[in-house]
Design a protein around this motif. Sequence first.
Motif, PDB file in Angstrom:
ATOM      1  N   TYR A 206      63.403  65.098  27.283  1.00 30.20           N
ATOM      2  CA  TYR A 206      64.325  65.787  26.374  1.00 30.20           C
ATOM      3  C   TYR A 206      63.967  65.441  24.920  1.00 30.20           C
ATOM      4  CZ  TYR A 206      68.734  67.452  24.357  1.00 30.20           C
ATOM      5  OH  TYR A 206      69.677  68.118  23.613  1.00 30.20           O
ATOM      6  N   PRO A 207      63.994  66.398  23.997  1.00 36.67           N
ATOM      7  CA  PRO A 207      63.545  66.149  22.613  1.00 36.67           C
ATOM      8  C   PRO A 207      64.536  65.379  21.735  1.00 36.67           C
ATOM      9  CG  PRO A 207      64.282  68.416  22.828  1.00 36.67           C
ATOM     10  CD  PRO A 207      64.306  67.843  24.225  1.00 36.67           C
ATOM     11  N   TRP A 208      65.788  65.227  22.103  1.00 35.22           N
ATOM     12  CA  TRP A 208      66.791  64.483  21.350  1.00 35.22           C
ATOM     13  C   TRP A 208      66.875  64.885  19.867  1.00 35.22           C
ATOM     14  CZ3 TRP A 208      69.929  62.564  24.638  1.00 35.22           C
ATOM     15  CH2 TRP A 208      69.467  62.067  25.864  1.00 35.22           C
ATOM     16  N   PRO A 209      67.280  66.119  19.615  1.00 40.43           N
ATOM     17  CA  PRO A 209      67.442  66.537  18.213  1.00 40.43           C
ATOM     18  C   PRO A 209      68.529  65.743  17.481  1.00 40.43           C
ATOM     19  CG  PRO A 209      68.349  68.185  19.708  1.00 40.43           C
ATOM     20  CD  PRO A 209      67.604  67.212  20.564  1.00 40.43           C
ATOM     21  N   GLY A 210      69.498  65.216  18.240  1.00 39.82           N
ATOM     22  CA  GLY A 210      70.542  64.395  17.622  1.00 39.82           C
ATOM     23  C   GLY A 210      70.176  62.929  17.550  1.00 39.82           C
ATOM     24  N   ASN A 211      68.959  62.610  17.973  1.00 38.48           N
ATOM     25  CA  ASN A 211      68.408  61.255  17.881  1.00 38.48           C
ATOM     26  C   ASN A 211      69.231  60.232  18.675  1.00 38.48           C
ATOM     27  OD1 ASN A 211      66.030  61.650  16.109  1.00 38.48           O
ATOM     28  ND2 ASN A 211      67.597  62.477  14.730  1.00 38.48           N
ATOM     29  N   ILE A 212      69.244  58.988  18.209  1.00 38.77           N
ATOM     30  CA  ILE A 212      69.856  57.898  18.977  1.00 38.77           C
ATOM     31  C   ILE A 212      71.341  58.150  19.194  1.00 38.77           C
ATOM     32  CG2 ILE A 212      70.354  55.419  18.960  1.00 38.77           C
ATOM     33  CD1 ILE A 212      67.833  55.038  17.288  1.00 38.77           C
ATOM     34  N   ARG A 213      72.001  58.743  18.213  1.00 38.78           N
ATOM     35  CA  ARG A 213      73.430  59.022  18.352  1.00 38.78           C
ATOM     36  C   ARG A 213      73.684  59.962  19.520  1.00 38.78           C
ATOM     37  NH1 ARG A 213      74.429  60.954  13.517  1.00 38.78           N
ATOM     38  NH2 ARG A 213      74.861  58.900  12.588  1.00 38.78           N
TER      39      ARG A 213
ATOM     40  N   THR B 294      73.346  78.251  34.646  1.00 37.88           N
ATOM     41  CA  THR B 294      74.626  77.548  34.617  1.00 37.88           C
ATOM     42  C   THR B 294      75.191  77.605  33.196  1.00 37.88           C
ATOM     43  OG1 THR B 294      73.628  75.430  34.056  1.00 37.88           O
ATOM     44  CG2 THR B 294      73.821  75.964  36.406  1.00 37.88           C
ATOM     45  N   GLU B 295      76.458  77.196  33.059  1.00 35.12           N
ATOM     46  CA  GLU B 295      77.091  77.189  31.737  1.00 35.12           C
ATOM     47  C   GLU B 295      76.337  76.275  30.776  1.00 35.12           C
ATOM     48  OE1 GLU B 295      79.802  78.338  28.857  1.00 35.12           O
ATOM     49  OE2 GLU B 295      79.544  79.115  30.902  1.00 35.12           O
ATOM     50  N   HIS B 296      75.906  75.110  31.307  1.00 37.72           N
ATOM     51  CA  HIS B 296      75.171  74.175  30.456  1.00 37.72           C
ATOM     52  C   HIS B 296      73.831  74.757  30.020  1.00 37.72           C
ATOM     53  CE1 HIS B 296      73.840  70.342  28.844  1.00 37.72           C
ATOM     54  NE2 HIS B 296      72.714  70.467  29.558  1.00 37.72           N
ATOM     55  N   ALA B 297      73.150  75.396  30.998  1.00 39.00           N
ATOM     56  CA  ALA B 297      71.853  75.988  30.666  1.00 39.00           C
ATOM     57  C   ALA B 297      72.005  77.120  29.657  1.00 39.00           C
ATOM     58  CB  ALA B 297      71.178  76.497  31.935  1.00 39.00           C
ATOM     59  N   LEU B 298      73.089  77.892  29.807  1.00 42.39           N
ATOM     60  CA  LEU B 298      73.334  78.981  28.860  1.00 42.39           C
ATOM     61  C   LEU B 298      73.579  78.425  27.459  1.00 42.39           C
ATOM     62  CD1 LEU B 298      73.762  82.004  28.357  1.00 42.39           C
ATOM     63  CD2 LEU B 298      76.164  81.695  29.002  1.00 42.39           C
ATOM     64  N   ASN B 299      74.308  77.329  27.406  1.00 41.68           N
ATOM     65  CA  ASN B 299      74.573  76.690  26.117  1.00 41.68           C
ATOM     66  C   ASN B 299      73.276  76.199  25.481  1.00 41.68           C
ATOM     67  OD1 ASN B 299      76.499  75.467  24.122  1.00 41.68           O
ATOM     68  ND2 ASN B 299      75.508  73.612  24.863  1.00 41.68           N
TER      69      ASN B 299
ATOM     70  N   ARG C 204      79.026  76.991  15.763  1.00 44.47           N
ATOM     71  CA  ARG C 204      78.137  76.447  16.799  1.00 44.47           C
ATOM     72  C   ARG C 204      77.193  75.396  16.214  1.00 44.47           C
ATOM     73  NH1 ARG C 204      76.321  81.995  20.059  1.00 44.47           N
ATOM     74  NH2 ARG C 204      78.407  82.453  20.951  1.00 44.47           N
ATOM     75  N   LEU C 205      76.666  75.667  15.014  1.00 46.79           N
ATOM     76  CA  LEU C 205      75.761  74.694  14.390  1.00 46.79           C
ATOM     77  C   LEU C 205      76.478  73.376  14.134  1.00 46.79           C
ATOM     78  CD1 LEU C 205      73.895  76.963  11.787  1.00 46.79           C
ATOM     79  CD2 LEU C 205      73.049  76.151  14.000  1.00 46.79           C
ATOM     80  N   ASN C 206      77.721  73.471  13.701  1.00 46.34           N
ATOM     81  CA  ASN C 206      78.503  72.247  13.468  1.00 46.34           C
ATOM     82  C   ASN C 206      78.731  71.498  14.774  1.00 46.34           C
ATOM     83  OD1 ASN C 206      80.233  70.522  11.733  1.00 46.34           O
ATOM     84  ND2 ASN C 206      81.866  71.303  13.036  1.00 46.34           N
ATOM     85  N   LYS C 207      78.992  72.243  15.843  1.00 44.47           N
ATOM     86  CA  LYS C 207      79.205  71.636  17.164  1.00 44.47           C
ATOM     87  C   LYS C 207      77.939  70.955  17.656  1.00 44.47           C
ATOM     88  CE  LYS C 207      80.105  72.982  21.974  1.00 44.47           C
ATOM     89  NZ  LYS C 207      80.398  74.125  22.874  1.00 44.47           N
ATOM     90  N   TRP C 208      76.798  71.578  17.423  1.00 45.26           N
ATOM     91  CA  TRP C 208      75.521  71.014  17.899  1.00 45.26           C
ATOM     92  C   TRP C 208      74.959  69.955  16.951  1.00 45.26           C
ATOM     93  CZ3 TRP C 208      73.790  76.713  18.579  1.00 45.26           C
ATOM     94  CH2 TRP C 208      74.318  77.228  19.776  1.00 45.26           C
ATOM     95  N   GLY C 209      75.554  69.802  15.775  1.00 47.65           N
ATOM     96  CA  GLY C 209      75.048  68.818  14.808  1.00 47.65           C
ATOM     97  C   GLY C 209      73.761  69.252  14.140  1.00 47.65           C
ATOM     98  N   ILE C 210      73.589  70.550  13.955  1.00 48.05           N
ATOM     99  CA  ILE C 210      72.374  71.090  13.336  1.00 48.05           C
ATOM    100  C   ILE C 210      72.650  71.392  11.864  1.00 48.05           C
ATOM    101  CG2 ILE C 210      70.716  73.001  13.328  1.00 48.05           C
ATOM    102  CD1 ILE C 210      71.135  73.248  16.333  1.00 48.05           C
ATOM    103  N   ASP C 211      71.815  70.865  10.971  1.00 49.62           N
ATOM    104  CA  ASP C 211      71.928  71.090   9.535  1.00 49.62           C
ATOM    105  C   ASP C 211      70.965  72.202   9.140  1.00 49.62           C
ATOM    106  OD1 ASP C 211      72.182  71.061   6.832  1.00 49.62           O
ATOM    107  OD2 ASP C 211      71.790  68.907   6.592  1.00 49.62           O
ATOM    108  N   ALA C 212      71.507  73.359   8.757  1.00 51.73           N
ATOM    109  CA  ALA C 212      70.670  74.514   8.416  1.00 51.73           C
ATOM    110  C   ALA C 212      69.778  74.246   7.216  1.00 51.73           C
ATOM    111  CB  ALA C 212      71.556  75.738   8.146  1.00 51.73           C
TER     112      ALA C 212
END
Length: 656
Positions: free
Chosen positions: A524-531, A588-593, A631-639
């Motif tokens: 897994y690439p861990w875009p959210g890193n250690i957190r 699955t729901e997770h895969a769709l997410n 969604r970006l806020n939920k995923w922790g992605i900074d545009a």
Amino acid sequence: MHAATLKDDAHPTLTLMAHHTPLAMVIIDPLSDRLIDANTAACQLLLIHEQPLTTPFSHRLSASLPLWVSFTDEVLTTGQGWSDDLVLLDSVRQPRHVEVYGKRLHDSSKLLLTVIDRNKAEQRRAKAELSRQHRQGEVGWQRVEQVFERIEKQNQLILSAAGEGIYGLDAEGKTTFVNPAAERILGWSTEDMVGHDAHLMFHHTHADGSHFPVQQCPIHASFSDGQVHHVDNEVFWHKNGEAIPVEYTSTPIFEMGRLVGAVVLFRDIRERKRAEQQLRDALAEVESLKQRLELENEYLQEEIKAELNHRDIVGNSPAVDKLIKQIEMVAPTSANVLISGESGTGKELIARAIHAGSTRSDRPLIRVNCAAIPRDLFESEFFGHVKGAFTGAVQDRPGRFELAHGGTLFLDEVGEIPLELQSKLLRVLQDQQFERVGDNRTREVDVRVIAATNRELRDMIDAGHFREDLYFRLNVFPIDSVPLRRRIEDVPLLARHFLQRACLKFNKPGVRIPPAQFEILQRYPWPGNIRELENVIERQVIVTQDRRLVFDDLLLGEPPRSFSRADCLAESSSTQPGEQSGSASLLTEHALNQRQRESAIAALTQSRGKVSGAGGAAELLGIKSTTLASRLNKWGIDARKFRQQKTKLSSPSLFS
């Protein structure tokens, strides 16, 4: 007084004696309205230069002519008269208010007048009265002096033994006696003081240097109101010019019911004032320390929580080895450190490790989340404020720099500091000095600064949003906090570390991770890193039913770790609505997410971080911009991270 005689009744003149008397004398014929003769004093009074006068005498009477007629008629009738309300004009027409004694000469109509200047007469009487008062005052002084001599003789032993200063004053404020303690305290000898004005000598000025009028002196008030006056907040002045804080009591002295002076008892309260000031300073210091300890306690509680979350830097990858060597190298120094890296890579943990290895470890590490401070409170938060500096400032409050004195200040998200405050921050870093908001007192501070950012400060400098001189001041020793995808070999160690802690936290002992699941975690690439890794472990510990953690859903729908962003975009673009991706028959729901997340990343890459508007990621995905932002806020992605990226197919992998 009227010693004049006549040589001839028809032409009477003043005798030689009359001419030399200091009293002004004239002979007047009121019937013919003529001045017949005038002695020297009368000529000087009326400015007469020639005799006899060619003008009628009545011309010198002005408005008092009716009174003159009445007066001369009285003298002619009765033989003599007196008046003090006549006004005579001299030769230059200046009025002279005079007192006149008149006498008729024999049986003639001639009058002998003695003229006295009333103004000069009143001056002579006033001077005589002063002389009489002075003569009487000498007697009074002698009596007052005897009173004080009697007091001094009767109480000589007491006056000499007393530790307080004692001196006497007469009703004019002059010193009558002084005891040895007063000489010692004031530096003046008895010879210096006795007979001199005590107020002018050592009580002439307030403590602030302003003039102290004698009319306002409580000691002198005893002479007029007969009351005892006690004062404990004034100063007497030593002979050498030093101000001596004193407490004194002024007691009036009566002789046969008459106020004749006062006795003043005073004591030097310098030591008491010093003790009171030391007590006030100590109380202020205690209050300051109390406030500081209360605030430090808050930060120490944060440190304890942080220690519970990050006890140590876990990992044995080359990236971690390099990081530990950098920490060991810079920690013992006082150099400022700038930690750069993505969110969730443990920048705060690195800062705490640097502080723990420094000589400042016995002082707290004060953390400031610059992204969480309102813009108008930055200066107060950093430097503190004094009471009344702004609305809501109900008491003095130290800032983060003051709390970190002797320790370390950790500025997290330093790129969020407003540009207008950066110059003040630079001054503190350069000079180690600052002022609280609303205060003009410059304070010294000894603080080491560790800053952290997930933004490209160089790009902010180019855009004019960050000062280059501040960047160089912070970036003395740069440290790169690498993302987890670049140290993927550390994932098993980190997973075990977080598992152990989660089991303690949620009271679920015996939970384990099967070896096969570690491979999934490393893929897994861990875009959210250690957190993100920590959150995934905790979530699985909560939901597991058989004490075995399973992460099979983590990679469902996830492209291989070596896929590029362009590959993700191409894959998402080639799938038509209603079609399934790959060979899977369902999602699955997770895969769709996960698929939605990948598509959002691809869209942000293509739009260079633009979320809304024409050509934005939301438009490319066919959804509302508010939905994508949520969604970006939920995923922790900074545009913002995608703004400098290019969308070429040859661009590096998102997770490389």
